[in-house]
Scaffold this motif. Structure first.
Motif, short mmCIF file in Angstrom:
data_model
loop_
_atom_site.label_atom_id
_atom_site.label_comp_id
_atom_site.label_asym_id
_atom_site.label_seq_id
_atom_site.Cartn_x
_atom_site.Cartn_y
_atom_site.Cartn_z
N ALA A 140 65.44 32.51 38.80
CA ALA A 140 66.18 31.41 39.44
C ALA A 140 67.65 31.37 39.05
O ALA A 140 68.44 30.69 39.71
CB ALA A 140 65.53 30.07 39.10
N VAL A 141 68.04 32.08 38.01
CA VAL A 141 69.47 32.13 37.68
C VAL A 141 70.21 33.05 38.64
O VAL A 141 71.44 33.02 38.71
CB VAL A 141 69.71 32.58 36.22
CG1 VAL A 141 68.99 31.67 35.24
CG2 VAL A 141 69.29 34.03 36.01
N LEU A 142 69.47 33.89 39.37
CA LEU A 142 70.07 34.84 40.30
C LEU A 142 69.84 34.46 41.75
O LEU A 142 70.68 34.73 42.60
CB LEU A 142 69.49 36.24 40.07
CG LEU A 142 69.69 36.86 38.69
CD1 LEU A 142 68.90 38.16 38.58
CD2 LEU A 142 71.16 37.10 38.43
N LYS A 143 68.69 33.86 42.04
CA LYS A 143 68.31 33.54 43.42
C LYS A 143 68.14 32.04 43.56
O LYS A 143 67.49 31.40 42.74
CB LYS A 143 67.01 34.25 43.80
CG LYS A 143 66.59 34.04 45.24
CD LYS A 143 65.37 34.87 45.59
CE LYS A 143 64.91 34.60 47.02
NZ LYS A 143 65.94 34.95 48.02
N PHE A 145 66.70 28.64 44.76
CA PHE A 145 65.47 28.04 45.25
C PHE A 145 65.75 26.56 45.51
O PHE A 145 66.27 25.86 44.63
CB PHE A 145 64.34 28.16 44.23
CG PHE A 145 63.87 29.56 43.97
CD1 PHE A 145 62.80 30.09 44.68
CD2 PHE A 145 64.49 30.35 43.01
CE1 PHE A 145 62.36 31.37 44.44
CE2 PHE A 145 64.06 31.63 42.75
CZ PHE A 145 62.99 32.15 43.48
N ALA A 146 65.40 26.07 46.68
CA ALA A 146 65.57 24.66 46.97
C ALA A 146 64.82 23.81 45.96
O ALA A 146 63.71 24.16 45.56
CB ALA A 146 65.07 24.35 48.39
N SER A 147 65.44 22.74 45.52
CA SER A 147 64.85 21.78 44.58
C SER A 147 64.75 22.30 43.15
O SER A 147 64.14 21.67 42.30
CB SER A 147 63.46 21.31 45.05
OG SER A 147 63.53 20.67 46.31
N ALA A 148 65.36 23.45 42.88
CA ALA A 148 65.29 24.02 41.53
C ALA A 148 66.66 24.10 40.88
O ALA A 148 66.87 24.91 39.97
CB ALA A 148 64.66 25.41 41.58
N GLY A 149 67.59 23.25 41.32
CA GLY A 149 68.96 23.35 40.83
C GLY A 149 69.11 23.14 39.33
O GLY A 149 69.76 23.93 38.64
N VAL A 150 68.52 22.09 38.81
CA VAL A 150 68.67 21.80 37.38
C VAL A 150 67.89 22.80 36.55
O VAL A 150 68.34 23.22 35.48
CB VAL A 150 68.22 20.35 37.07
CG1 VAL A 150 68.24 20.10 35.57
CG2 VAL A 150 69.14 19.37 37.76
N TYR A 151 66.74 23.22 37.04
CA TYR A 151 65.97 24.26 36.34
C TYR A 151 66.80 25.54 36.23
O TYR A 151 66.92 26.13 35.15
CB TYR A 151 64.68 24.54 37.10
CG TYR A 151 63.86 25.68 36.55
CD1 TYR A 151 63.09 25.52 35.40
CD2 TYR A 151 63.84 26.93 37.17
CE1 TYR A 151 62.33 26.56 34.88
CE2 TYR A 151 63.09 27.98 36.67
CZ TYR A 151 62.34 27.79 35.53
OH TYR A 151 61.60 28.84 35.02
N PRO A 181 61.59 36.32 34.59
CA PRO A 181 60.39 36.42 35.42
C PRO A 181 60.62 35.88 36.83
O PRO A 181 61.38 34.92 37.03
CB PRO A 181 59.36 35.55 34.69
CG PRO A 181 59.91 35.37 33.31
CD PRO A 181 61.40 35.41 33.47
N GLY A 182 59.95 36.51 37.79
CA GLY A 182 59.87 35.93 39.12
C GLY A 182 58.77 34.89 39.14
O GLY A 182 58.34 34.41 38.08
N VAL A 183 58.29 34.55 40.31
CA VAL A 183 57.21 33.56 40.42
C VAL A 183 55.97 34.11 39.72
O VAL A 183 55.47 35.17 40.06
CB VAL A 183 56.90 33.25 41.88
CG1 VAL A 183 55.75 32.24 41.96
CG2 VAL A 183 58.14 32.69 42.58
#
Length: 248
Positions: A140-143, A145-151, A181-183
């Motif tokens: 998620a630091v590279l791609k 994801f909606a709703s994952a901004g703070v994460y 890690p990815g999902v």
């Protein structure tokens, strides 16, 4: 350098389930001695029962500074010195930015950024020279994801800190590297509020990725084993992306 972990002493945060638990299982099979943390005593007891009595459990919530400090006191009291530290504990509370609450923001940052940063700082007297620190970051630091901004921000924040610490802590022989890690199928999806149907549909959507499925914790363990071992002695601030080709 060899990847053998025989006789190494390693601390894993958040090791009662998911990636942390899988890492603990693998490291034990390689002869490592482990200290594991968890924030729930019952789950910590279950993990020790599954892993074996040779594991040292410590009740420690990564968001609780007092518990982090108490953990260090206990390790120093028992003369435990660490060859490695796996900063795995993390949380994911998805929410659109417009609806983001202060509680969501602060609780995410407390566990995902403050937690590993303050844990590493407190454990400096316990880390050997040389020693390896592995941070479990996220794709998620590279791609986006909606709703994952703070994460995403919380993981990226520690990566930014780690870049500086690799320079500052070099005289101590401490190196910091990360996996992204990815999902991955763990309890994090349910804890994020997804029901079984949503989780199943989400995982099924990943069949279109090059790996053809959702990742599982065991897919990440070889990279963790490498980074925590002496084989990675030449790496500083390296990132291993393990996303099954999701980002292609």
């Amino acid at each position: 350098m060899q990847t053998s972990l025989q006789g190494k002493t390693i601390l894993i945060t958040g090791a009662t389930a998911g990636i942390g638990f899988a890492a603990a299982q693998s490291l034990l099979l390689q002869g490592a001695k482990l200290v594991i943390t968890g924030r729930n005593q019952t789950r910590l007891n279950h993990a020790v029962k599954a892993l074996g009595e040779q594991v040292i459990p410590v009740l420690c919530d990564s968001a609780n500074v007092e518990q982090i400090q108490q953990m260090v006191i206990e390790l120093q009291r028992d003369n435990i010195q660490l060859d490695g530290l796996i900063l795995n504990a993390g949380v994911f509370y998805p929410a659109p930015f417009e609806q983001m609450s202060l509680e969501n923001f602060t609780s995410t940052m407390a566990v995902n950024f403050n937690g590993p940063a303050l844990t590493l700082q407190a454990l400096l007297p316990c880390l050997k020279n040389p020693s390896s620190v592995v941070f479990v970051s996220s794709v998620a630091v590279l791609k986006a994801f909606a709703s994952a901004g703070v994460y995403s921000a919380s993981k990226a924040a520690f990566e930014g800190l780690a870049r500086v610490l690799n320079s500052e802590l070099a005289p101590r022989g401490i190196r910091i590297n990360s996996i992204r890690p990815g999902v991955t199928a763990t309890e994090i999806q349910a804890k994020a509020g997804m029901d079984d149907a949503a989780i199943s549909g989400f995982f099924e959507s990943l069949s279109s990725t090059p790996v053809g499925r959702v990742l599982v914790p065991d897919d990440l363990i070889p990279a963790i084993n490498y980074l925590i071992s002496d084989a990675s002695i030449g790496l500083r601030n390296a990132y291993i992306d393990i996303d099954g080709g999701f980002g292609l």
